[in-house]
Each structure stands twice: as structure tokens, then as C-alpha cells.
Design an enzyme around this catalytic site. Sequence first.
Site, short mmCIF file in Angstrom:
data_model
loop_
_atom_site.label_atom_id
_atom_site.label_comp_id
_atom_site.label_asym_id
_atom_site.label_seq_id
_atom_site.Cartn_x
_atom_site.Cartn_y
_atom_site.Cartn_z
N ASP A 302 1.18 2.14 -4.31
CA ASP A 302 0.98 1.42 -5.55
C ASP A 302 -0.07 2.22 -6.32
O ASP A 302 -1.09 2.61 -5.75
CB ASP A 302 0.48 0.01 -5.25
CG ASP A 302 0.23 -0.78 -6.52
OD1 ASP A 302 1.04 -0.66 -7.44
OD2 ASP A 302 -0.78 -1.50 -6.58
N THR A 304 -2.39 1.66 -8.63
CA THR A 304 -3.76 1.18 -8.75
C THR A 304 -4.42 1.07 -7.38
O THR A 304 -3.88 0.46 -6.47
CB THR A 304 -3.78 -0.21 -9.43
OG1 THR A 304 -3.09 -0.12 -10.67
CG2 THR A 304 -5.21 -0.67 -9.65
N ASP A 534 -2.69 -3.74 -3.08
CA ASP A 534 -3.92 -4.52 -3.15
C ASP A 534 -3.74 -5.84 -3.89
O ASP A 534 -4.69 -6.62 -4.01
CB ASP A 534 -5.04 -3.72 -3.81
CG ASP A 534 -4.70 -3.30 -5.23
OD1 ASP A 534 -3.57 -3.59 -5.68
OD2 ASP A 534 -5.56 -2.69 -5.90
#
Length: 779
Positions: A302, A304, A534
Site C-alpha cells: 500500500d 502510504t 495500515d
Amino acid sequence: MSERYLSAIEHGLTSKEVDQRLTAGLKNEPLPPLTRSVKQIFRDNLLTLFNCINVLLAGLVLLTGSYKNMLFLFVVIVNTAIGIFQEIRAKRQVDKLSLLSATKVKVRRDGQTLAIAQDEIVQDDLLLVTRGEQLPVDGLVRETSGLEVDESQITGEADPVIKGAGDELVSGSVILGGHGVVQATQVGHGSFIKQMARAAKQKRRTPSQLLTIINRIIKILTFTIIPLGAGLFISTMMRGESQNRAILGTVAAMVGMIPEGLVLLTSVALAAGAFTLGRHQVLVRELPAIEALARVDTLCLDKTGTITSGKLVFERVEPWGQIAQKAVEDRLAALVTAIDDDNETAQAIKAALGQPDVQPTQVMPFSSSRKWSGAAFADHAEVMGAPEFIFTTVPTDLQARIQSLAQQGYRVLVLAEVAALTTPKPTAPKCLGLILITDELRPRAKATFGFFANQDVALKVISGDNPVTVASIAKRAEIQGAERLVDMSQVGDDPNYDQLVADYTVFGRVTPQQKEQLIKAYQRDGHTVAMTGDGVNDLLALKQADCSIAMASGSEATKSLADFVLIDSNFDAMVQVLNEGRRVINNIERVAALYLIKTMYSVALTLIFIFMSHSYPFEPIQLTPISSLMVGIPTFFLALQPDYTRITGRFMKQVMEIAVPAALCVVSYIMIIMALGSHFNLNFETTATLSVLMTGIFSLNALLIAARPLNRFKIGLVALMATLFVLVFLFGGKIFSLINLLDWSLAMIYLPLMISAYPVFIILQNGLGKRGLSRINWR
């Protein structure tokens, strides 16, 4: 529910009321620990089937009065003690990191907001929940601002459910969007999450391949050892041998069949791996996950928190149409304040534009599936989010400008006025401006991704952001294939995921459901997939992946699900995680053959000597030098050696290529010694000594091959074991029931056997390994 609590939403419980509930036992409990208790560790390491068999065998030896033959029990005790020590050491490290990664819960008491641990929550506490959190107790929604939850642990469906005031929530629910105040109604044993342990983990991971194979070996041996031992004892007694000889021979055979060190080595290696990773601030939630990550060949990222640091910076808002710059900024500030999200994007805008006083009439917080948020005011409604999810068709000129900005590395969101806040897309959107956000590339991102590429781990980027923006950042991070990108919002309702994963590296505008389907497609293609994330938008993909990694700075729901939690939220630690996993598995695969050699030749010799007129060729004490010097001691050191090569997934084949030839050589040479003993009228002590000598030599050859590639340390280790083995014959004859071999008449027998041992072993290994065993599917 008592009226006084319904009226106290701004105040919450008083300190006196909290104390009353604590006294009454109306408090929550912590989540089950990740590790076993010290008591369980002792119990599970001591009360094993093999330990019980060893104690029983020691009792039988005790009856013979040959106490030195009970030495094998001392070795078992030392091995068990090492296992207990290593696991307790790893437990303490994991428990310490669990405390560090634990997220506090916000509650309202005495009119103040406090952050407390989950086990400090009492009944009727008011919990302030927001996006990304997992509810630790059953509760009642008292106040909400667009609260959307995932109740898949009840319904089995991960679609968001909108909750209003008065609705009930069960523990384990994940907040997907919005925020609110929830009153705890059931805590402790009465809550849903306590009735369904670890409710977030709806499906179990694929069990460890290594542990599965080892457990299969143990299961087979469980049904083999006792009947073979009984058969050998009865056969020996029927030949007229003494009871003591029958007992010692049977015990030697059964002790040889037990690979107790193999089980120990695996558990110790995994526990040591968890301890080592803990020192690098990586929390291991499940020991088998170390192996799973070691086998990973596809890592899905991912953007970020992995490629970028997660720190967003609001650059500017670019007006669209005739509206003035200041007017767009004011309307954006008002919108973000009204929505009151606390995600990174909202925080960056609030920090740059401030928070004016606003009175919205309707609020729709950000949702991972919707990918926009909005608010309605007295005379208008506005939204901001991903343009592809706001417009049914993005206007051509607007799309061109967005693409141009995305290619410059900006994350581009749209601020739009709408007729109504409808889902999945708002009604009649009209663009007011483009919101430009920048991400900060992680300082060591290039080096980390370069390491994975060199280790044959394919990197794929799966993100909810614009694919052009994501690809631009991936190129800056030097991820191979970053130019192959696809916009998942444009692939239709039923895309060919298998074709997509074959064609592209960067996937943008991905919904949570699409992330899950992409992981499945990689798995169907035969890949072992790890997923990093996250946020709650990563939950489905993390559940589906073979191995999941979360950042400690991420949502509580994500951390509770992941196999690994990076305590410092430092993705660079993944290098150490992969290396540690590969080291553990490679070393276990390498040395497992040494344990199975003894098991194989012991089973074969037992079967043979049941039908022979000779006694079993060993006594228990005579196997101790071989078990200790050729297996136990060297494998302990070899298991700690660095070996970061890619896992081949050929555990049984690699084991058999060493173990089978060595076991065949041992059995064959012992039969030759038995024949020579009959021919030259050699007594039992002499044939037993020669059998120990040749078994040790073949075990030493196997050790030399298992230690490859050789270095100074390994050569020194093998040489030391060989020296100690020689010293056993020179000075330990009485202890280990061995005769003196410094006899020329005996030398004429054992020297030719010793000289022929290595070439025979190599020829047999090459012949079986390359022609026969290589064709067998051992998995």
C-alpha cells in the site's frame, strides 16, 4: 439503560461510579495474550509423547542395572531445557512489544477525555470511537457523525453498515468511517469478542509447511515406534537372549527412532527468530508466519506508510472555473471542518487552512469503499475525494489537468458542489477546485525495494490513489515495472483479475474488495503473497494474503489482524524480517536430514533384526556420541548461521537426498559388519564398536554435506566434532561400552570399511538424489 446515563453524554461516568463498577467486577478484560504462559510452555515442552516414551525406556534400563545406558535421558532433559529457555525468552520479547503496540481507548469520564487500556474499560463507559478502530466491548451508539462499521464477524459480509443513535454494536466491529460516542453495555466475558476469540481473524492462515511435514513424520513414528519395539523385544527373547540384552537392544532401537531433536530444533529456531525480530522492533504475532514470509515471492504494497512516510502535506487548491482562489480555500476549510475526519488528508488541510465555525445539516465521513466525504449546509452541499468516484464520467478537460498534475507526483482530490449527498456517487457534482497533496518518500525506500528485487521478490503497488500519482512515486522509489499501471475504477464490475495481475505492477483507485481479488489472483497463479497495510481499506486484502504486515501507526483493526506489526512503523525493518525467516527455514531444512538419518536406519535395523539371529547392534549408551556429536551439538550452531537464499519449497526432497543415502549406507555397512563378525567369531562388544564407528563416519559425511556452503566456522565445527568422536574411542571406551580399536587384527577389518565410506556415500547420494528421489513429489 438508566436515564441518568443517557443524560450524561457530555460528562460520562464519575470517578466514584467507575470505582463502584470496578468493585462489582464490571470491567473489561485484556485480549488473549499472543504467547503461551510460562506454565503452558513448561507443560507443553515436558509432557510430550516422545518425552513420555523416553522416560518409560529409561525406567526399563533402570531394571537392567546398567545405569550408564540411561545417559540418553540426560540429553533429552538438556534439549527440553534449551527449548523452554528459548521460548520463554521469546515470550518476554513478544509480550514487551505487544504492550508497546497496544492502542489506548479514548473514554469520557468526569467531563474529560482520557486514554486508557482496554482492560480498564468499565460498564457504561462512554467510548469515543473513530475510523480505523476496533470496538473492544459491546455497546450502544449514543452519538454519531456518519458512523459506518464492518460487522463481518456476525454477518460474514464486509459491506459497511451505517449506524445511528440508539443502534447496538458488538465488540470486534471495525469502524470504517465517521466517528461517534458508544456506551459500553457488555464488558469482559459477556462481550461478543470474548465469546469469539480473535473475531477479526475470520479464517486461519495456511498452516506452516515445515511444521505440517514434521508433524506428519511424528504421527507416522507414533504408530511405528511402539509395535516395532515390542516386536524386537519379543524376537530377542524368543532367540534365548537374556532379558537385559533384550531390553537394552530394544531401548537402543526405540531411542534411535525418536527424532526429538528435530521438533526441538524447529520450535527453538522459530522462537529465536521471534526474539531476534523483536530486537529489531518487529512484533511476531504467530511463529509460523516467520516461515510464511520466508516463502513470499510477491509483496503487495500500500503506497502510504510503505513507499511514502504517510506524512501528507497540503500544497494548494487550484480553482476550477470562475470561482476565486480565496473562496475555494474558504469552502474547503468549511467542508473539512464540518466532516471532522481525523485521517492524514483532513489533518493536513486543517493545519493549512484552519477550522472555521460551521453548522452542517448532514455529514458523510470518508469511506474506503466510497472514496469521498461530504457535508450539506443550509443552502448547499459539497464533497471532496477521488474524481473517478464523484463523477460518473470525469469531464475531459478536468481529467487532462488531473493527469498532468498526477504525473508531477501530486495526489489530486476534487472539491465539488453537489445537489445531494447520495451513494455511491453524489448527485450532479460540479467541480470547484483541485486539491493538491504531496507524499514524502521514505528515506531508505529505494534501498529497501532494491533489496527485495535482488531477492527475487516481485513488488506490486495496490493503492486507492490515482494510478498516475502512484506510478510516479513508485518510479521515484525505483520499483521495477512502475510504468505498467491501471486505473481499477475503469475496469468494470467483473474484470479478469488473472489477466490484470499478469499485465500490471501498479494498481490505482482500488477498492477494498478489489484489493482482496488481486491477492487471490496472485495466489491462483502459484505465488506466495505478503500484503502490507495500515488502514481499514486494507483489511480484506490482509485477511486474504499468506502473510500480512501492519504498521504500529496504523488502525487498531489492522494491527489486530496482521501477522507482523512494525513497532516503529519503519518498513525498512522488512529486510530483517525476510532475512530472519529465510535463515530459520533454510537452516532447519539443512539440518533436519541429520535427525532423520538416525530415525531411518533405526527403523530399518529394527525390522531387519526382528528376523535375524543376532542381537540389535547397539546399546543406548553407544548411540549417545553419534546423537550428540554428529547431530545435536552441530545442528544447534548450524541453525544460527546466516543463510538468506530464497526458499525452494523442497523440504522433504532436500532432506531425503542426504538422509536416505546415509541411512542406506549405515544399514548396509552394519550388515557387512554382522557378516564379518560371524565369519571371524567377533563378540557383541566388537561388532557393536565397529557399528558405532561406521555409523559415526557416515553421520559425519552427512554433516559435512549439510553444512555446505562451507566456511571457516563450519569447517572448524565439523573438524571439532570429528576430533571429539575420535577421543570417545581413545578415552571414553569404558563409559560408552566401546572396545579399544588399536588392534592390527581389527584394523584389517575396519580400515577398508572406513576408506570406502565416503566414495560409497557420494555415489549413492548422487544416484538416488538425481535419478530416483528427484522425481518424487514429497509435498
